[in-house]
Scaffold this active site. Structure first.
Site, PDB file in Angstrom:
ATOM      1  N   HIS A 270      71.121 100.002  77.114  1.00  0.00           N
ATOM      2  CA  HIS A 270      72.395  99.341  77.378  1.00  0.00           C
ATOM      3  C   HIS A 270      72.987  99.788  78.701  1.00  0.00           C
ATOM      4  O   HIS A 270      73.576  98.994  79.440  1.00  0.00           O
ATOM      5  CB  HIS A 270      73.382  99.642  76.250  1.00  0.00           C
ATOM      6  CG  HIS A 270      74.723  98.985  76.430  1.00  0.00           C
ATOM      7  ND1 HIS A 270      75.714  99.525  77.235  1.00  0.00           N
ATOM      8  CD2 HIS A 270      75.223  97.835  75.954  1.00  0.00           C
ATOM      9  CE1 HIS A 270      76.763  98.723  77.231  1.00  0.00           C
ATOM     10  NE2 HIS A 270      76.498  97.706  76.456  1.00  0.00           N
ATOM     11  N   CYS A 271      72.822 101.052  79.050  1.00  0.00           N
ATOM     12  CA  CYS A 271      73.596 101.626  80.153  1.00  0.00           C
ATOM     13  C   CYS A 271      73.175 101.129  81.532  1.00  0.00           C
ATOM     14  O   CYS A 271      73.977 100.552  82.263  1.00  0.00           O
ATOM     15  CB  CYS A 271      73.508 103.150  80.101  1.00  0.00           C
ATOM     16  SG  CYS A 271      74.344 103.867  78.668  1.00  0.00           S
ATOM     17  N   ILE A 272      71.919 101.347  81.933  1.00  0.00           N
ATOM     18  CA  ILE A 272      71.521 101.110  83.315  1.00  0.00           C
ATOM     19  C   ILE A 272      71.524  99.630  83.682  1.00  0.00           C
ATOM     20  O   ILE A 272      72.092  99.240  84.701  1.00  0.00           O
ATOM     21  CB  ILE A 272      70.157 101.754  83.613  1.00  0.00           C
ATOM     22  CG1 ILE A 272      70.191 103.242  83.262  1.00  0.00           C
ATOM     23  CG2 ILE A 272      69.796 101.570  85.089  1.00  0.00           C
ATOM     24  CD1 ILE A 272      71.278 104.014  83.967  1.00  0.00           C
ATOM     25  N   ASP A 275      75.751  98.267  82.274  1.00  0.00           N
ATOM     26  CA  ASP A 275      77.044  98.835  82.654  1.00  0.00           C
ATOM     27  C   ASP A 275      77.464  98.552  84.100  1.00  0.00           C
ATOM     28  O   ASP A 275      78.642  98.263  84.350  1.00  0.00           O
ATOM     29  CB  ASP A 275      77.059 100.338  82.402  1.00  0.00           C
ATOM     30  CG  ASP A 275      77.014 100.670  80.916  1.00  0.00           C
ATOM     31  OD1 ASP A 275      77.004  99.731  80.108  1.00  0.00           O
ATOM     32  OD2 ASP A 275      76.978 101.862  80.571  1.00  0.00           O
TER      33      ASP A 275
END
Length: 430
Positions: A270-272, A275
């Site tokens: 989800h993050c890289i 976000d």
């Protein structure tokens, strides 16, 4: 265990209520319970709630034994938001997927916030941990909570604390990773810092909620941009007849001013990949122009699966085999090694592109029992080494520790290593 709250439970004092029992919320509940706090959880999925109350986990980093210990410490999961009424602190850990406009879909955040507002009482602390753009806590969450008639900093406290969960990381768990906290007012910050100080070893106080929100996006944008840089270097280095992996090894010996990033078939989780879009969206919607570093990094990282498939096609052609009809084995379809999480894994676009070129695609992953691409199942092989011997091409997409890489290199007909783990003659490396 009932998913509804009984009258006796309604009267009990609860120190923490966690909304959203996924990969962020469940570890938080576990750590809080482990230090002796009375914890309840709220989730809209009745299957997750039932499983947790039966002692079964659905999150990689939280074992069934962990859940059983949580239950023994008094933890209960609910679908009934009445569990929020007696909680001293409420932490919102719901998903913020990418919306159609390129920004975060805040539907789950607004829904959870309205639920909290309906149960809000004086003295409570409310914390948002869901990743989002700077300004969300003040501009979205605060007004919804104040519809209750209570005021931030006067009747209740409100703060933002970015989650820093790193799935599969056994060295830096929630307790060992410094926790950034920013409150809407100084008193809100004091209350939030005091709460997290019970759970984690180090609490870092931000100037306010916007700075805490930006810190999370800065961390992941930094990684996103540097991964894109090294991915593009990998493409360029091949054309320049440079071993990019050796160049990275040499640069990494510098004791200052350099941090090694390594090429990959794409970014996942989800993050890289997600976000930095929130920051790009905020810049575009509020300031009217693009955040060009982020836009470029997205472009480079998104095209890596296509580059991998092009290299795979070249490798087959060199061996005298067309892509059309070739049997291609994908090893590792999760986004990180040694976990089951498949979110935004580059394996998905790689498999899609291979199929578009009429390759027969198979997969193996010790953490994934079944896998599908665009609704169509991908056949799973049981023995990775035996399959590598039989398939025309094997592509190592994720270097799970369960894989015997030297034996794989000796066994596979053709092997394409996209993780830079096998350097020997006959093995193609990204």
């Amino acid at each position: 265990m009932s998913e509804q709250l009984g009258e006796s439970e309604r009267a009990d004092h609860v120190e923490l209520a966690v909304i959203g029992l996924g990969y962020v919320g469940l570890p938080l509940a576990r750590e809080a319970a482990s230090v002796g706090l009375r914890v309840v959880g709220l989730d809209r999925d009745p299957k997750i709630v039932a499983a947790l109350n039966e002692g079964r986990s659905h999150v990689d980093d939280v074992s069934d034994a962990d859940v059983r210990r949580m239950r023994a410490a008094g933890f209960t999961a609910y679908t009934d938001d009445a569990c929020l009424a007696r909680a001293q602190t409420v932490v919102i850990c719901v998903p913020t997927p990418l919306g159609e406009d390129g920004g975060p879909d805040l539907g789950a955040v607004t829904s959870a916030t309205r639920t909290v507002a309906g149960r809000l009482r004086p003295g409570q602390l409310v914390v948002l941990e869901s990743t989002t753009y700077p300004g969300t806590t003040e501009e979205i969450v605060r007004p919804l909570l104040e519809e209750s008639g209570l005021r931030v900093g006067e009747h209740f406290a409100l703060a933002f604390s970015p989650e820093r969960i790193d799935p599969g990381n056994t060295t830096h768990g929630l307790r060992e990773t410094p926790k950034v906290v920013g409150g809407c007012t100084p008193s809100c910050s004091v209350q939030a810092v005091a709460f997290y100080g019970k759970i984690v070893e180090t609490v870092v106080q931000a100037k306010g909620t916007r700075e805490a929100e930006m810190a999370k996006l800065l961390e992941n944008t930094y990684r996103h941009v540097n991964i894109a840089l090294v991915n593009e270097l990998a493409i360029i280095s091949r054309e320049l007849h440079v071993d990019v992996w050796d160049a990275i090894r040499c640069a990494g010996t510098k004791p200052f001013g350099f941090q090694a990033f390594r090429p990959s078939p794409g970014v996942g989780g989800h993050c890289i990949p997600i976000d930095p879009n929130y920051l790009s969206y905020k810049v575009r919607s509020s300031l009217g122009y693009e955040f060009r570093f982020v836009e470029l990094a997205q472009e480079i990282n998104r095209r890596m699966p296509e580059y991998v498939v092009r290299r795979a096609q070249d490798l087959l052609n060199t061996a005298g085999a067309p892509m059309n009809g070739s049997r291609v084995l994908l090893l590792g379809v999760t986004y990180k090694p040694d976990i089951a999480d498949q979110r935004e894994s580059p394996a998905l676009p790689v498999a899609r592109l291979l199929r578009e070129r009429s390759a027969e695609v198979f997969f193996h992953d010790p953490h994934v029992a079944a896998w599908s691409v665009d609704g169509t199942s991908v056949p799973r092989v049981e023995d990775a080494l035996a399959a590598a011997r039989e398939h025309d091409l094997t592509i190592l997409l994720q270097d799970h520790s369960a894989y015997d890489l030297p034996t794989l290199a000796d066994t596979a007909r053709l092997l394409f290593d996209t993780r830079g783990r096998i350097f020997r003659p006959g093995v193609e490396v990204l």
